[in-house]
Motif scaffolding. Sequence first.
Motif, short mmCIF file in Angstrom:
data_model
loop_
_atom_site.label_atom_id
_atom_site.label_comp_id
_atom_site.label_asym_id
_atom_site.label_seq_id
_atom_site.Cartn_x
_atom_site.Cartn_y
_atom_site.Cartn_z
N VAL A 6 8.73 68.67 84.51
CA VAL A 6 10.09 68.93 84.23
C VAL A 6 10.87 67.81 83.75
O VAL A 6 11.90 68.09 82.94
N TRP A 7 10.87 66.61 83.99
CA TRP A 7 11.33 65.71 83.42
C TRP A 7 11.20 65.34 82.23
O TRP A 7 12.05 65.46 81.15
N SER A 8 10.08 65.64 81.77
CA SER A 8 9.41 65.74 80.26
C SER A 8 10.10 66.78 79.42
O SER A 8 10.47 66.47 78.28
N LEU A 9 10.03 67.77 80.01
CA LEU A 9 10.72 68.99 79.51
C LEU A 9 11.97 68.61 79.21
O LEU A 9 12.72 69.01 77.99
N ALA A 10 12.88 68.27 79.94
CA ALA A 10 14.09 68.16 79.94
C ALA A 10 14.58 67.05 78.79
O ALA A 10 15.44 67.13 78.03
N HIS A 11 13.89 65.92 78.90
CA HIS A 11 14.00 64.66 77.81
C HIS A 11 13.64 65.34 76.34
O HIS A 11 14.01 64.79 75.44
N GLN A 12 12.50 66.00 76.49
CA GLN A 12 11.99 66.40 74.98
C GLN A 12 12.55 67.63 74.34
O GLN A 12 12.83 67.63 73.11
N TYR A 13 13.53 68.21 75.33
CA TYR A 13 14.29 69.57 74.79
C TYR A 13 15.64 69.19 75.40
O TYR A 13 16.12 70.17 76.28
N PRO A 14 16.28 68.48 74.97
CA PRO A 14 17.61 68.16 75.76
C PRO A 14 18.67 69.32 75.46
O PRO A 14 19.64 69.28 76.29
N ASP A 15 18.53 70.23 74.73
CA ASP A 15 19.27 71.13 74.39
C ASP A 15 19.21 72.51 75.19
O ASP A 15 20.13 73.36 75.10
N ARG A 129 2.72 78.18 76.59
CA ARG A 129 3.18 79.81 76.25
C ARG A 129 4.65 80.07 76.39
O ARG A 129 4.86 81.05 75.50
N LEU A 130 5.55 79.37 76.70
CA LEU A 130 7.18 79.72 76.71
C LEU A 130 7.29 79.19 75.44
O LEU A 130 8.56 79.37 75.03
N GLY A 131 6.78 78.31 74.58
CA GLY A 131 7.28 77.85 73.30
C GLY A 131 7.73 76.33 73.46
O GLY A 131 8.45 76.02 72.53
N TYR A 132 7.25 75.84 74.67
CA TYR A 132 7.83 74.35 74.92
C TYR A 132 6.68 73.57 75.12
O TYR A 132 6.46 73.12 76.35
N PRO A 133 5.84 73.02 74.12
CA PRO A 133 4.78 72.05 74.20
C PRO A 133 5.39 70.75 74.72
O PRO A 133 6.59 70.18 74.35
N VAL A 134 4.70 70.07 75.77
CA VAL A 134 5.46 68.98 76.29
C VAL A 134 4.33 67.79 76.48
O VAL A 134 3.32 68.17 76.93
N ASP A 135 4.87 66.75 76.28
CA ASP A 135 3.97 65.49 76.54
C ASP A 135 4.43 64.55 77.87
O ASP A 135 5.62 64.48 77.62
N ILE A 136 3.56 64.49 78.80
CA ILE A 136 4.18 64.10 80.13
C ILE A 136 3.78 62.51 80.07
O ILE A 136 4.12 61.88 81.18
#
Length: 333
Positions: A6-15, A129-136
């Motif tokens: 979740v941290w990585s998702l939030a920082h990589q997609y701040p919008d 799959r939701l369209g948000y590839p994330v690098d943790i």
Amino acid sequence: MTVPVVWSLAHQYPDIRITVLSRKYARVLFDDLAPNVNFMEADLKVEYHGIKGLNALYRRLTAKQFTKVADLHNVLRSEYLRMRFNMGHYRVEHINKRRKDRRQLVSFKNKVKRQLPTSFDNYLEVFERLGYPVDIQQFHSIFPEEGGNLNLLPKEIGPKKNFEQWIGIAPFAAHEGKVYPPRLMEQVIHSLLEKYPKCRIFFFGRGEKEEHYFHLWCAQYRQCIWVNRYVENMYQELIVMSHLNVMLSMDSANMHLASLTNIPVVSVWGATHPYAGFMGFGQPKENAIQLDLECRPCSIYGQKPCHRGDFACMKNIPPERIVERIDTIINNP
């Protein structure tokens, strides 16, 4: 284990705006995780109990006008909510727990021993799959590099002196197959105090067994302290963890909590196995203490009875092996 993702998702997609739905205890892990992360607690025993309660929870969720839903739990309650969201034509994805692979891993007769994707991998799949590839890999700790603020802790725990080693120990878990025998754990404690006479040992955990043994060990060894006797909440526990030189834990929640503070965790495994994908975030395989027995693992979560009846997977681990690994970590920070 969702925190690094979740941290990585939030920082990589701040919008994007993220709302984490969970039980009350988890709030401390997400409240200050990132500016675009909100936390919503659900009391599933009272306010949202049963089908009627889940329907009320669904209505509350839809009022927030989500565009996408990630089910990272995939249990009966979340499946029901998922069904409601699907009926409402929301974009919904859920975690694949790889139950078939897990059954093969713990099978008694036709065991297939191999590393399964970690929980982190499974969570990442959902967001991809939701369209948000994330690098943790960018996540290191829920705290700044210097750790949590020690000034927020009671004086009994106090500041960390330069000459001290702080060692955390969380010796218990929910099931017997995941617990290193207390008589052997005391040998570990005794050896550590002999090796490091200026160290302090912090015990973590709550429960009847913890109360019994922690009182006993703290009375016997003056360098030992039961953290939960003095702290007020889990956030303060995490602050203490962030200043440890090393944590010794079972395959339990404390292994994961300590891992979120970027400290090395020596974990002891019995009925369960890191192959199932539940190793603490960022922990190397060398930090897992375990025996190579034919019957291991016999359980994913550790709740099943021992096939042998003697819990050899735990009882046959020599205390010296655990102490040696802790010693290596302390002397090679």
